[in-house]
Design an enzyme around this catalytic site. Structure first.
Site, mmCIF file in Angstrom:
data_model
loop_
_atom_site.group_PDB
_atom_site.id
_atom_site.type_symbol
_atom_site.label_atom_id
_atom_site.label_comp_id
_atom_site.label_asym_id
_atom_site.label_seq_id
_atom_site.Cartn_x
_atom_site.Cartn_y
_atom_site.Cartn_z
ATOM 1 N N SER A 130 21.665 -30.243 6.027
ATOM 2 C CA SER A 130 22.324 -30.139 4.727
ATOM 3 C C SER A 130 21.319 -29.586 3.731
ATOM 4 O O SER A 130 20.098 -29.684 3.958
ATOM 5 C CB SER A 130 22.790 -31.532 4.266
ATOM 6 O OG SER A 130 23.170 -31.525 2.906
ATOM 7 N N TYR A 183 21.309 -40.476 2.992
ATOM 8 C CA TYR A 183 21.826 -39.277 3.637
ATOM 9 C C TYR A 183 20.743 -38.201 3.689
ATOM 10 O O TYR A 183 20.491 -37.597 4.741
ATOM 11 C CB TYR A 183 23.040 -38.766 2.868
ATOM 12 C CG TYR A 183 23.611 -37.466 3.377
ATOM 13 C CD1 TYR A 183 24.332 -37.418 4.567
ATOM 14 C CD2 TYR A 183 23.446 -36.288 2.660
ATOM 15 C CE1 TYR A 183 24.859 -36.217 5.034
ATOM 16 C CE2 TYR A 183 23.974 -35.085 3.116
ATOM 17 C CZ TYR A 183 24.682 -35.055 4.301
ATOM 18 O OH TYR A 183 25.215 -33.867 4.750
#
Length: 248
Positions: free
Chosen positions: A141, A154
């Site tokens: 990401s 995350y």
């Protein structure tokens, strides 16, 4: 080697980037093996691919189960005779401020995003080492490149994935096993990822961002296909992919 005739395993394949990648690679002649928890959804995708003249199979897969990852590789070998590429795509993003103390969500995020990738590598690495070729591709990401408030855990998993894939590439080069690695860093992509966010304010903020910027997962699928399609002596390590209009 090109995409055609390669056997490609895809985790998190029931929707979003995983589904888009399975459909695209099958169109280009790959034999795709889909894994995710929603077997009914996988069956629909496989049926579509086969009806369109492609080759595909699926099995239910929980990436947090080490044995299930080993079974997934064995299933692919039984179906298509080998394994060439593993796309480590399964992931969760239950973002929230650390002060909210959603510790159970932290555990689940680490289990899926990081340990799930490690288990996938552990399952396929002996095959790749023995045959002296193979490729791991991982969905990280932009949160694996820079810090964002609300995304500490995350982001930590995605930063960890970045290091994991790079060290795997380096060790393979040292060991002469010819294993390629690529890590993809998507920004706002239209997927089901936001559905894992339970913190109301974080969800509202993320929905606003995604509603403004998100692009289709097929854009990432094209990058995956590009990485696979490179000559075996060429490794392309990293791709950052996102909307042209998003200031990520």
């Amino acid at each position: 080697m090109t995409v055609a005739d390669k056997t490609v395993l895809i985790t998190g394949a029931s929707s979003g980037i995983g589904e888009a990648t399975a459909r695209l690679l099958a169109q280009r002649g790959a034999k795709v093996v889909l894994g995710a928890r929603r077997k009914d959804r996988l069956d629909t995708i496989v049926n579509d691919i086969v009806q369109g003249g492609g080759q595909a199979a699926s099995m239910a897969l929980d990436v947090t189960d080490r044995q299930a990852n080993e079974d997934f590789v064995a299933f692919a070998k039984k179906q298509f005779g080998g394994v060439d590429v593993v796309f480590l795509n399964a992931g969760l993003m239950p973002n929230s401020p650390l002060s909210a103390l959603h510790v159970d969500e932290w555990d689940r995020t680490i289990d899926v995003n990081l340990k799930g990738a490690l288990y996938g590598i552990a399952a396929a690495l002996p095959e790749f080492t023995g045959q002296r070729h193979g490729q791991f591709i991982a969905t990280s990401s932009v949160a694996g490149l820079k810090a964002y408030t609300g995304g500490a855990v995350y982001g930590a998993t995605k930063w960890g994935l970045r290091d994991l894939m790079e060290v795997l590439r380096m060790e393979s080069a040292q060991e002469g096993t010819h294993i390629r690695t690529s890590t993809i860093y998507p920004a706002a992509i239209k997927t089901e990822l936001l559905g894992t966010i339970t913190d109301k304010q974080t969800l509202a903020d993320m929905n606003k961002t995604y509603d403004s910027y998100q692009i289709d997962p097929e854009r990432v699928a094209q990058v995956v296909a590009f990485a696979i399609d490179q000559p075996e002596d060429t490794n392309v390590s990293e791709f950052t992919v996102g909307p042209t209009i998003q200031p990520w």
